[in-house]
Scaffold this active site. Structure first.
Site, mmCIF file in Angstrom:
data_model
loop_
_atom_site.group_PDB
_atom_site.id
_atom_site.type_symbol
_atom_site.label_atom_id
_atom_site.label_comp_id
_atom_site.label_asym_id
_atom_site.label_seq_id
_atom_site.Cartn_x
_atom_site.Cartn_y
_atom_site.Cartn_z
ATOM 1 N N ASN A 86 0.795 -1.230 0.000
ATOM 2 C CA ASN A 86 0.000 0.000 0.000
ATOM 3 C C ASN A 86 0.822 1.272 0.000
ATOM 4 O OD1 ASN A 86 -1.798 -2.046 2.076
ATOM 5 N ND2 ASN A 86 -2.700 -1.357 0.160
ATOM 6 N N ILE A 93 0.879 6.782 0.276
ATOM 7 C CA ILE A 93 0.226 5.717 1.028
ATOM 8 C C ILE A 93 -1.232 5.597 0.613
ATOM 9 C CG2 ILE A 93 -0.389 4.930 3.359
ATOM 10 C CD1 ILE A 93 1.888 6.959 4.300
ATOM 11 N N CYS A 94 -1.676 4.367 0.421
ATOM 12 C CA CYS A 94 -3.097 4.098 0.181
ATOM 13 C C CYS A 94 -3.679 3.568 1.479
ATOM 14 C CB CYS A 94 -3.269 3.079 -0.948
ATOM 15 S SG CYS A 94 -4.998 2.752 -1.326
ATOM 16 N N LEU A 95 -4.347 4.460 2.218
ATOM 17 C CA LEU A 95 -4.982 4.109 3.482
ATOM 18 C C LEU A 95 -6.264 4.908 3.571
ATOM 19 C CD1 LEU A 95 -4.832 2.621 6.227
ATOM 20 C CD2 LEU A 95 -3.604 4.613 7.117
#
Length: 157
Positions: A86, A93-95
């Site tokens: 991620n 960041i993929c959150l």
């Protein structure tokens, strides 16, 4: 460098969060405003949790707070290069809590704890690094080797 004017409400919120972090006993996370006096630009660290490929690694991040924080999330980037499903090679960041699931109830500590948790529980259905997501699911030993190699490269710089 000139310091931008920060709204009093934002200043109060960030100062409160700093005091909370400084008095917290939360292990493995820390964050402080940059040394240049800009309260909206912070440096943070998280320590990789035990029982993950990142165990005991210290990872640096940057956090930049918009003028409308806490109603909008900060921009958070990994500054330490990291091999993770991620996180892309630029540190983005993929959150979900940093995007569409953000709420003003979150704070710096909850962001850092969420990122620490993400290290051991990536969301492989939404990867930024497809190769890392595939290896996480299919070949954990090779994944660990790539994490270790990436960290070794950092230490040699």
């Amino acid at each position: 460098m000139a310091t931008a004017t920060v709204a009093p409400a934002l200043t109060k919120r960030l100062q409160h969060e700093l005091m909370t972090l400084m008095t917290s006993s939360t292990p493995g996370v820390s964050a402080f405003p940059d040394a240049d006096g800009n309260l909206t630009s912070w440096k943070a660290t998280i320590v990789g949790p035990d029982d993950t490929p990142y165990a005991k690694l210290t990872l640096r991040l940057s956090m930049n707070f918009p003028h409308n924080y806490p109603y909008h999330p900060p921009q958070v980037l990994f500054k330490t290069p990291i091999y993770h499903p991620n996180v892309d090679f630029s540190g983005r960041i993929c959150l979900d809590i940093l995007k569409d699931k953000w709420t003003p109830a979150y704070n710096i500590e909850t962001i850092l704890l969420s990122l620490q948790s993400l290290l051991g529980e990536p969301n492989n259905s939404s990867p930024l690094n497809g190769e890392a997501a595939e290896l996480w699911d299919k070949d954990m030993e090779e994944f660990k080797r790539k994490v270790a190699a990436r960290h070794r490269d950092i230490e040699e710089d």
